[in-house]
Design an enzyme around this catalytic site. Structure first.
Site, short mmCIF file in Angstrom:
data_model
loop_
_atom_site.label_atom_id
_atom_site.label_comp_id
_atom_site.label_asym_id
_atom_site.label_seq_id
_atom_site.Cartn_x
_atom_site.Cartn_y
_atom_site.Cartn_z
N TYR A 150 0.84 -1.21 0.00
CA TYR A 150 0.00 0.00 0.00
C TYR A 150 0.88 1.26 0.00
O TYR A 150 0.74 2.13 -0.85
CB TYR A 150 -0.90 -0.03 1.23
CG TYR A 150 -1.88 1.12 1.33
CD1 TYR A 150 -3.02 1.15 0.53
CD2 TYR A 150 -1.69 2.16 2.24
CE1 TYR A 150 -3.94 2.20 0.62
CE2 TYR A 150 -2.60 3.20 2.35
CZ TYR A 150 -3.73 3.21 1.54
OH TYR A 150 -4.64 4.26 1.65
N VAL A 192 -9.92 1.16 12.54
CA VAL A 192 -10.14 1.25 13.98
C VAL A 192 -11.49 1.85 14.35
O VAL A 192 -12.16 1.36 15.27
CB VAL A 192 -8.95 1.98 14.66
CG1 VAL A 192 -8.88 3.46 14.28
CG2 VAL A 192 -9.01 1.80 16.16
N SER A 194 -14.43 2.01 12.69
CA SER A 194 -15.56 1.10 12.43
C SER A 194 -15.48 -0.12 13.35
O SER A 194 -16.50 -0.55 13.90
CB SER A 194 -15.60 0.71 10.96
OG SER A 194 -14.32 0.34 10.50
N GLY A 212 -2.17 0.46 22.83
CA GLY A 212 -3.08 1.58 22.52
C GLY A 212 -2.43 2.94 22.67
O GLY A 212 -3.12 3.97 22.63
P1 NAD Z 1 -12.75 1.94 0.43
O1 NAD Z 1 -12.10 0.61 0.52
O2 NAD Z 1 -14.08 2.12 1.09
O3 NAD Z 1 -12.90 2.40 -1.08
C1 NAD Z 1 -12.05 1.98 -2.12
C2 NAD Z 1 -12.89 1.74 -3.36
O4 NAD Z 1 -12.03 1.39 -4.45
C3 NAD Z 1 -13.88 0.60 -3.19
O5 NAD Z 1 -15.13 0.94 -3.73
C4 NAD Z 1 -13.24 -0.54 -3.98
O6 NAD Z 1 -14.17 -1.49 -4.44
C5 NAD Z 1 -12.57 0.24 -5.09
N1 NAD Z 1 -11.46 -0.49 -5.72
C6 NAD Z 1 -10.44 -1.17 -5.13
N2 NAD Z 1 -9.63 -1.69 -6.05
C7 NAD Z 1 -10.12 -1.32 -7.26
C8 NAD Z 1 -9.73 -1.55 -8.61
N3 NAD Z 1 -8.64 -2.28 -8.91
N4 NAD Z 1 -10.49 -1.03 -9.62
C9 NAD Z 1 -11.60 -0.31 -9.34
N5 NAD Z 1 -12.04 -0.06 -8.07
C10 NAD Z 1 -11.30 -0.56 -7.06
O7 NAD Z 1 -11.70 2.99 1.02
P2 NAD Z 1 -11.82 4.56 1.26
O8 NAD Z 1 -11.56 4.81 2.69
O9 NAD Z 1 -13.04 5.09 0.63
O10 NAD Z 1 -10.54 5.06 0.46
C11 NAD Z 1 -10.65 5.63 -0.83
C12 NAD Z 1 -9.30 6.13 -1.30
O11 NAD Z 1 -8.79 7.09 -0.38
C13 NAD Z 1 -8.25 5.02 -1.41
O12 NAD Z 1 -7.46 5.25 -2.55
C14 NAD Z 1 -7.43 5.20 -0.16
O13 NAD Z 1 -6.10 4.78 -0.35
C15 NAD Z 1 -7.51 6.71 0.06
N6 NAD Z 1 -7.31 7.03 1.48
C16 NAD Z 1 -8.31 6.85 2.38
C17 NAD Z 1 -8.08 7.14 3.71
C18 NAD Z 1 -9.15 6.99 4.77
O14 NAD Z 1 -8.86 7.21 5.93
N7 NAD Z 1 -10.39 6.68 4.44
C19 NAD Z 1 -6.82 7.59 4.14
C20 NAD Z 1 -5.81 7.73 3.17
C21 NAD Z 1 -6.08 7.48 1.84
N1 UDP Z 2 -6.28 -0.61 15.61
C1 UDP Z 2 -6.65 -1.15 16.82
N2 UDP Z 2 -7.73 -1.99 16.86
C2 UDP Z 2 -8.46 -2.28 15.75
C3 UDP Z 2 -8.08 -1.72 14.50
C4 UDP Z 2 -6.97 -0.90 14.48
O1 UDP Z 2 -6.04 -0.89 17.86
O2 UDP Z 2 -9.45 -3.05 15.88
C5 UDP Z 2 -5.13 0.31 15.59
C6 UDP Z 2 -4.08 -0.02 14.53
O3 UDP Z 2 -3.12 -0.93 15.05
C7 UDP Z 2 -3.50 1.36 14.26
C8 UDP Z 2 -4.67 2.31 14.47
O4 UDP Z 2 -5.62 1.59 15.25
O5 UDP Z 2 -2.50 1.68 15.23
C9 UDP Z 2 -5.31 2.76 13.16
O6 UDP Z 2 -5.58 1.61 12.42
P1 UDP Z 2 -6.37 1.65 11.04
O7 UDP Z 2 -6.33 0.27 10.48
O8 UDP Z 2 -7.69 2.29 11.24
O9 UDP Z 2 -5.54 2.65 10.12
P2 UDP Z 2 -3.98 2.85 9.83
O10 UDP Z 2 -3.15 1.93 10.67
O11 UDP Z 2 -3.84 2.56 8.38
O12 UDP Z 2 -3.74 4.27 10.19
#
Ligand code: NAD
Ligand code: UDP
Length: 336
Positions: A150, A192, A194, A212
């Site tokens: 990623y 985390v 959700s 934590g």
């Molecule tokens: P999400 O998993 O809910 O949404 C991702 C979407 O992309 C889904 O609908 C999935 O089906 C689609 N997808 C995955 N692979 C695909 C492919 N090969 N072709 C077409 N569609 C594809 O995640 P999100 O939280 O909505 O994240 C959306 C974007 O924002 C992602 O690129 C993620 O990296 C970026 N992002 C999100 C967060 C966050 O906290 N939510 C943080 C940093 C970056």
């Molecule tokens: N985390 C946790 N319990 C959970 C899910 C995540 O303690 O059930 C922690 C995880 O180890 C991380 C932080 O919460 O330190 C955020 O995790 P998340 O997967 O939401 O996002 P990211 O690590 O990509 O920031």
């Protein structure tokens, strides 16, 4: 009939996901035509069910790792699983999605002369040695670890965006998104916020990974969509990368305690193993977003959590949420 000239045709790749569906909704509200392209790996038809009835909404099942031939005025690339649980399920596919997806969508933008937004991430900073993280920081990323598919995929996508801007003059906008939460996260998403809310509402133990003490900064989805909109409307000299997120920083244990208090749940807090390479701290420096876009988050954590809790409460009461569409996922994050 003549086409409304202020109405644009906009592609949202990953539009059936959490963030993408909110963006589609906002663009439709503004009167645009939206083409949502998604392979439904983590996105759902429920997320876009209400939008599907809109006359200006169109859905295309498509994998961004394949070339796309459509006619649009602008595009947004959100296509990529964002939860560690999901992006580690098939790491090579995650890399293909990030890298080939960026190449294909940049090719399309170049052919059409269209502006394109890339949903980048705070993960480009890895486990950051500088705190809070400014955009100038190059990061501290393990290139061969479980999160690398990623982190490095998103870093490579940024490289592709900037090289294409430099050499082909494609109009790009790159936002580095920090942890964002809100309605339409999948109940089994694994992130985390959700996880804790679903666990609290179903009286299961809240699973803290490690002790934590690691920190994250949580942005409510409405604030994030607003800043992405401002970035996309800004003039072509503002290309990013620009940090977008809420700088209020919390320990994960504090988040768990707050969710227990807001839900009134009697769930216990338990400790599970800390996943490898889990960043110890994360907080965006948003000085650039403030100065260039006049933006800062408006929704405090408590308000955003209450809205998100209400959403999950309603989803869970319909009884379908805990059937696991992604049932084959292994907890790769808990393996070393
Ligand atoms: P999400 O998993 O809910 O949404 C991702 C979407 O992309 C889904 O609908 C999935 O089906 C689609 N997808 C995955 N692979 C695909 C492919 N090969 N072709 C077409 N569609 C594809 O995640 P999100 O939280 O909505 O994240 C959306 C974007 O924002 C992602 O690129 C993620 O990296 C970026 N992002 C999100 C967060 C966050 O906290 N939510 C943080 C940093 C970056
Ligand atoms: N985390 C946790 N319990 C959970 C899910 C995540 O303690 O059930 C922690 C995880 O180890 C991380 C932080 O919460 O330190 C955020 O995790 P998340 O997967 O939401 O996002 P990211 O690590 O990509 O920031």
């Amino acid at each position: 009939m003549m086409r409304n000239l202020t109405r644009k045709r906009i592609l949202v790749a990953g539009g059936a996901g959490f963030l993408g569906s909110h963006l589609c909704e906002r663009l439709l509200q503004e009167g645009h035509e939206v083409l949502c392209a998604d392979n439904f790996f983590t996105g759902t038809k429920e997320n876009i069910a209400a939008l599907s009835r809109h006359p200006h909404f169109e859905l295309l099942r498509h994998d961004v790792a394949q070339p796309l031939h459509v006619e649009v005025d602008e595009s947004y690339n959100f296509a990529c699983p964002a939860s560690p649980l999901h992006y580690q399920h098939d790491p090579v596919q995650t890399l293909k999605t990030s890298v080939l997806g960026a190449m294909n969508l940049l090719d399309l933008a170049k052919r059409l002369g269209a502006k394109i937004f890339q949903a980048s991430t705070s993960e480009v900073y890895g486990d950051p040695a500088i705190h809070p993280q400014p955009e100038e920081y190059w990061g501290n990323v393990n290139p061969i670890g479980l999160r690398s598919c990623y982190d490095e995929g998103k870093r490579c996508a940024e490289t592709l965006f900037f090289d294409t801007w430099r050499t082909q003059h494609v109009r790009i906008k790159v936002g580095r998104i920090f942890n964002t939460y809100g309605p339409r996260m999948h109940p089994n998403d694994g992130r985390v916020v959700s996880n804790f809310i679903v666990q609290a509402l179903t009286n299961q133990p809240l699973t803290i990974y490690g002790d934590g003490s690691q920190t994250r900064s949580f942005c409510y989805v409405d604030d994030l969509i607003e800043v992405i909109h401002r970035l996309m409307q800004s003039n072509d000299t503002i290309i990013g990368p620009i940090n977008i997120g809420n700088p209020a920083e919390y320990k994960i244990i504090e988040l768990a305690e707050q969710i227990l208090a807001l839900t009134g749940s009697c769930s216990k807090i338990i400790s599970n193993p800390l996943p490898s390479d889990d960043p110890k701290q994360r907080r965006p420096d948003i000085a650039k977003a403030k100065a260039l876009l006049g933006w800062e988050p408006q929704v405090p954590l408590e308000t955003g959590l209450n809205k998100t809790i209400a959403y999950f409460d309603s989803v869970l009461s319909k009884g379908s949420a805990l059937k696991i569409p992604l049932k084959d996922f292994v907890l790769y994050t808990l393996r070393d």
